[in-house]
Scaffold this motif. Structure first.
Motif, PDB file in Angstrom:
ATOM      1  N   ASN A 214       0.838  -1.206   0.000  1.00 24.02           N
ATOM      2  CA  ASN A 214       0.000   0.000   0.000  1.00 24.02           C
ATOM      3  C   ASN A 214       0.873   1.257   0.000  1.00 24.02           C
ATOM      4  O   ASN A 214       1.694   1.442   0.898  1.00 24.02           O
ATOM      5  CB  ASN A 214      -0.875  -0.056   1.267  1.00 24.02           C
ATOM      6  N   PRO A 215       0.717   2.128  -1.004  1.00 24.33           N
ATOM      7  CA  PRO A 215       1.514   3.366  -1.008  1.00 24.33           C
ATOM      8  C   PRO A 215       1.012   4.383   0.029  1.00 24.33           C
ATOM      9  O   PRO A 215       1.582   5.476   0.123  1.00 24.33           O
ATOM     10  CB  PRO A 215       1.325   3.883  -2.438  1.00 24.33           C
ATOM     11  N   ASN A 216      -0.040   4.024   0.762  1.00 22.62           N
ATOM     12  CA  ASN A 216      -0.594   4.893   1.817  1.00 22.62           C
ATOM     13  C   ASN A 216      -0.817   6.326   1.324  1.00 22.62           C
ATOM     14  O   ASN A 216      -0.089   7.243   1.687  1.00 22.62           O
ATOM     15  CB  ASN A 216       0.336   4.920   3.033  1.00 22.62           C
ATOM     16  N   LYS A 217      -1.795   6.487   0.514  1.00 24.40           N
ATOM     17  CA  LYS A 217      -2.040   7.822  -0.044  1.00 24.40           C
ATOM     18  C   LYS A 217      -3.547   8.102  -0.098  1.00 24.40           C
ATOM     19  O   LYS A 217      -4.363   7.208   0.150  1.00 24.40           O
ATOM     20  CB  LYS A 217      -1.438   7.903  -1.444  1.00 24.40           C
ATOM     21  N   ASP A 218      -3.879   9.321  -0.420  1.00 23.07           N
ATOM     22  CA  ASP A 218      -5.285   9.659  -0.624  1.00 23.07           C
ATOM     23  C   ASP A 218      -5.724   9.170  -2.001  1.00 23.07           C
ATOM     24  O   ASP A 218      -5.034   9.436  -2.987  1.00 23.07           O
ATOM     25  CB  ASP A 218      -5.488  11.185  -0.587  1.00 23.07           C
ATOM     26  N   VAL A 219      -6.845   8.469  -2.034  1.00 25.22           N
ATOM     27  CA  VAL A 219      -7.401   8.088  -3.334  1.00 25.22           C
ATOM     28  C   VAL A 219      -8.687   8.882  -3.514  1.00 25.22           C
ATOM     29  O   VAL A 219      -9.549   8.886  -2.645  1.00 25.22           O
ATOM     30  CB  VAL A 219      -7.682   6.572  -3.391  1.00 25.22           C
TER      31      VAL A 219
END
Ligand code: GLU
Length: 450
Positions: A127-132
């Motif tokens: 998971n790039p751990n970002k806002d989608v």
């Protein structure tokens, strides 16, 4: 050149899919998704795909897949392509390997959750751990921070892909441009978008449909009255009525008109008219809509549909009773529920008693005289229509007392406290049978002491 143009055109073509999991019999609420997706595809001159999502080998059953195919066929929801998710395993594995090679997914050795202590290998997405952020046609912008999702599992092993990976790969390969599905899938969308990005796939456009709720506003279920489509078929509902009904769960084109054919729905369907809130499954409305469609059927179709539920009845009787039957039902199977009380006397002479033949303010002698009078009128009347019978009998009834004439006549013919009117019964039975029933009543009265 022409081919190039064709390609440009094809590239733009809308592709929508219905992707049910064959893990149980789907009910009307589930098929509503198919109806919306179908109408949207056809409205836009696009393609409609059926994809059976059977990656869960344990829960997926052939009989449920067959039921889905049978239901769509009966509903007249045609699709341009058919896919079975399990048949795309090679490609799922190829993409899983690619993700692993590129460091976007990894194999993780973990202890099985069942407490057995067995170690197994799972494939987790890094998971790039970002806002989608995605723009849902119905719900507008939806933003999720994916950090909480962690490195989620995308396959049980390299050859056992799970839902998210399979959906993303299939949608891409099948050229799906628009995903219409229930809003219970909203939490899945950010995960699927992350996978799309990792694989370099374009994002389809999403439209998450409001959930179908039962009348008490809880989730619709089979127990709450939503039957599988094939069950509605078996009890004599009409496919065009079901499509019309499903289209109206959570959508409304505005205006007064509510009865539409499939072709009309295709013309007017518009995602922007879909409501955001829960959509209610209203069984009374379904019955009403079905009745409206049933009234529009041709006489021949009505006849053959009625015949299925009155197979022991003579064709002539059914034909003459047809309009009366149609008035009394909202779906053909309702005939089964009412035929014993409301129609059986048409093919079975009723048991009558003398005292019941006499109208409450009348007497035996008057009743006998009136029935003899009725026989006389009928002998001079054409029984070719209900109107002609009514027009001839009514003056006689008005002269001798409506109750005194029409009650014993109706009771002699039907033996029922309540039934269709005596003119209709005379018309359905025709002269020989009607005359004999009236003569029997006169005989019975003569033998009764009152
Ligand atoms: N197979 C999923 C279901 O039956 C639908 C997946 C999707 O529409 O993306 O709920």
């Amino acid at each position: 050149m022409l081919n190039k143009l064709k390609n440009i055109f094809n590239d733009k073509k809308i592709v929508v899919r219905f992707a049910p999991s064959p893990t149980g019999l789907l009910h009307l609420g589930n098929y509503r998704t198919a109806v919306f997706a179908y109408l949207y595809a056809r409205k836009n001159g696009g393609k409609f795909i059926l994809r059976i999502e059977d990656t869960d080998r344990e829960r997926s059953k052939k009989e449920y897949e067959e039921n889905i195919i049978e239901s769509l066929k009966w509903l007249n929801i045609d699709y341009d392509n058919f896919y079975r998710q399990s048949e795309n395993l090679t490609s799922h594995t190829k993409h899983l390997k690619k993700l692993i090679e590129e460091g976007k997914a990894f194999i993780s050795k973990e202890e099985a959750k069942d407490g057995s202590g067995i170690m197994r290998e799972l494939v987790r997405f890094k998971n790039p751990n970002k806002d989608v952020i995605f723009n849902d046609i119905i719900r507008g912008e939806i933003k999720t921070n994916t950090t909480d999702l962690g490195d989620f599992v995308i396959a049980k092993s390299i050859t056992e892909p799970l839902f998210h990976l399979a959906v993303v790969v299939d949608d891409y390969e099948e050229g799906v441009t628009h995903i219409l599905r229930g809003e219970d899938h909203i939490p899945n969308t950010p995960r699927q978008i992350l996978i799309q990005e990792a694989l370099g796939f374009p994002h389809p456009t999403y439209a998450h449909l409001p959930l179908v709720l039962s009348e008490d506003r809880t989730k619709l279920s089979k127990r709450k009255g939503a039957l599988p489509v094939t069950a509605y078929r078996d009890i004599g509902y009409l496919p065009e009525a079901l499509i019309n009904f499903m289209a109206f769960i959570g959508w409304n084109p505005g205006g007064e008109k509510e009865i539409f054919s499939k072709e009309e729905l295709v013309k007017i369907f518009d995602l922007s008219d879909i409501q955001k809130g829960g959509a209610i499954f209203n069984e009374e409305k379904l019955k009403w809509m079905n009745k409206e469609h049933l009234k529009k059927e041709s006489k021949d179709k009505q006849f053959s549909n009625i015949k299925k539920f009155l197979s022991e009845y003579d064709d002539g009787i059914i034909k003459r009773a047809q309009d009366t039957i149609i008035e009394r039902i909202s779906y053909y199977g309702e005939i089964d529920l009412i035929k014993e009380n409301e129609f059986e006397f048409l093919i079975k002479r009723p048991k009558i008693t003398g005292d019941k033949l006499v109208w409450k303010t009348s007497n035996k002698e008057k009743t006998i005289a009136n029935l003899i009078g009725v026989l006389d009128v009928l002998s001079k009347t054409s029984l070719e229509s209900i109107d002609s019978i009514k027009n001839n009998l009514m003056p006689y009834a008005e002269k001798n007392g409506k109750g005194d004439v029409l009650w014993p006549l109706r009771f002699a013919l039907s033996g029922q406290d309540k039934s269709m009117d005596p003119f209709t019964i005379c018309y359905i039975l025709q002269s020989v049978e009607a005359k004999e029933r009236i003569e029997n009543a006169i005989k019975l009265l003569n033998q009764t002491t009152m």
